[in-house]
Motif scaffolding. Structure first.
Motif, PDB file in Angstrom:
ATOM      1  N   GLU A   1      11.362 -27.702  35.223  1.00 24.63           N
ATOM      2  CA  GLU A   1      11.873 -28.368  34.471  1.00 24.63           C
ATOM      3  C   GLU A   1      13.157 -29.097  34.982  1.00 24.63           C
ATOM      4  O   GLU A   1      13.194 -30.326  34.548  1.00 24.63           O
ATOM      5  N   PHE A   2      13.717 -28.554  35.984  1.00 28.19           N
ATOM      6  CA  PHE A   2      14.796 -29.396  36.635  1.00 28.19           C
ATOM      7  C   PHE A   2      14.395 -30.327  37.480  1.00 28.19           C
ATOM      8  O   PHE A   2      14.813 -31.513  37.696  1.00 28.19           O
ATOM      9  N   ASP A   3      13.225 -30.105  38.018  1.00 25.23           N
ATOM     10  CA  ASP A   3      12.619 -31.189  38.892  1.00 25.23           C
ATOM     11  C   ASP A   3      12.231 -32.403  38.115  1.00 25.23           C
ATOM     12  O   ASP A   3      12.291 -33.583  38.262  1.00 25.23           O
ATOM     13  N   ARG A   4      11.712 -32.121  36.904  1.00 29.06           N
ATOM     14  CA  ARG A   4      11.325 -33.182  35.828  1.00 29.06           C
ATOM     15  C   ARG A   4      12.539 -33.874  35.506  1.00 29.06           C
ATOM     16  O   ARG A   4      12.519 -35.198  35.363  1.00 29.06           O
ATOM     17  N   VAL A   5      13.668 -33.400  35.337  1.00 30.53           N
ATOM     18  CA  VAL A   5      15.071 -34.204  34.927  1.00 30.53           C
ATOM     19  C   VAL A   5      15.356 -35.007  36.003  1.00 30.53           C
ATOM     20  O   VAL A   5      15.886 -36.193  35.730  1.00 30.53           O
ATOM     21  N   VAL A   6      15.115 -34.647  37.383  1.00 30.47           N
ATOM     22  CA  VAL A   6      15.548 -35.159  38.330  1.00 30.47           C
ATOM     23  C   VAL A   6      14.495 -36.696  38.445  1.00 30.47           C
ATOM     24  O   VAL A   6      14.842 -37.820  38.740  1.00 30.47           O
ATOM     25  N   VAL A   7      13.306 -36.446  38.291  1.00 28.81           N
ATOM     26  CA  VAL A   7      12.347 -37.683  38.320  1.00 28.81           C
ATOM     27  C   VAL A   7      12.645 -38.426  37.206  1.00 28.81           C
ATOM     28  O   VAL A   7      12.616 -39.803  37.437  1.00 28.81           O
TER      29      VAL A   7
END
Length: 312
Positions: free
Chosen positions: A176-182
């Motif tokens: 989920e946090f990687d998705r926010v960064v992307v």
């Protein structure tokens, strides 16, 4: 004989096609069905790929007409990387396999029963996987916020702190946090990405964090201290939630035992003396008693669920 051999053929094809798509569910991307290499070779492999592509194309056409955004969102929340069309094909393949297995083992009645169960299994499976993923995320949020606060004290920016939390946290927090960064790299505002993540996880604690970050970006201040304050509140809420879970465990176990007991005793009696319990299914009074018992059990389950479920 033709029913048996037809059922065996449908079972084999359905299981192979379903396994072909199920092998993709753990991948990090959503490739086409042709990217998956099943454990078959030669003409059988090409035939299965052809069947999978054809079934996927047909499912995509149906889903486009019915707007499959709901299914796509459900797969996203459950953490399944299959596309909606692929998930539908996989569910249909296992459904055909279940019906074929029921026909082979118990005739038409078994096929109908297993078909109904296979029809409800995908929806139930999505619900269970989504609930487990959200529960795991809530359990990890406390440590994630502590990690973000430590990164901010070390001089990192907010986006760098989120990236660090995504790299160091386990699944599903990392995803989920990687998705926010992307999403932020693609131009979406950071607060909107965090709010969307909170909506996907249905986490009120995370919504508080997003509101605190939004306010801090407007008025300024020490975000690390704000995260520590919010994290303290979340820690206290989690402690209360664990206490409630421990206190209500006995009631939940009692509900499971009471609901399973009639079916267990009925199955045991059927194995010992089938004629004795056959009166319930061959007479009108017995059928009425079964229906009444199921209705009363449903009311009892709802009553127990209302008692053991504590909202705070």
């Amino acid at each position: 004989p033709w029913v048996m051999w037809g059922g065996i053929g449908a079972l084999v094809v359905g299981m192979l096609v379903g396994t072909l798509l199920l092998a993709k569910a753990g991948r990090d991307r959503r490739p086409a069905v042709s990217d998956v290499a099943p454990a078959v070779t030669g003409g059988a492999k090409r035939m299965l790929s052809f069947l999978s592509r054809g079934a996927e194309a047909a499912a995509e056409g149906v889903l486009q007409n019915r707007r499959a955004s709901g299914l796509d969102g459900a797969l996203d929340r459950a953490g399944i990387t299959l596309r909606p069309a692929e998930f539908v094909v996989m569910a249909a393949a296992f459904g055909v396999s279940a019906v074929a297995l029921g026909l082979i083992l118990a005739g038409p009645i078994g096929g109908v029963i297993l078909g109904v169960l296979a029809l409800a299994a995908p929806r139930v499976g999505l619900h269970v996987m989504t609930a487990r993923r959200r529960t795991a995320f809530k359990e990890q949020l406390e440590g994630t916020l502590q990690m973000m606060a430590s990164s901010l004290r070390a001089g990192y920016g907010l986006l760098q702190a989120i990236r660090t939390a995504g790299e160091e946290s386990p699944s599903p927090t990392a995803e989920e946090f990687d998705r926010v960064v992307v999403e932020n790299r693609l131009g979406r505002p950071l607060v909107q990405s965090l709010a969307a993540m909170a909506d996907r996880m249905e986490d009120d604690d995370l919504r508080w964090v997003v509101e605190a970050i939004d306010i801090q970006q407007d008025v300024g201040g020490n975000l690390a201290e704000v995260l520590d304050t919010v994290n303290t509140t979340i820690r206290d809420r989690n402690q209360i939630r664990r206490q409630i879970r421990a206190l209500s465990a006995e009631g939940k176990m009692s509900a499971i035992i009471l609901l399973a007991l009639p079916f267990g005793i009925g199955g045991f009696i059927y194995m010992l003396t089938p004629d004795y319990i056959a009166e319930l299914t061959t007479s009108t009074l017995g059928i009425v008693m079964i229906v009444a018992g199921l209705v009363l059990m449903g009311f009892g389950a709802l009553w127990i669920r209302k008692i053991v479920k504590v909202e705070f």
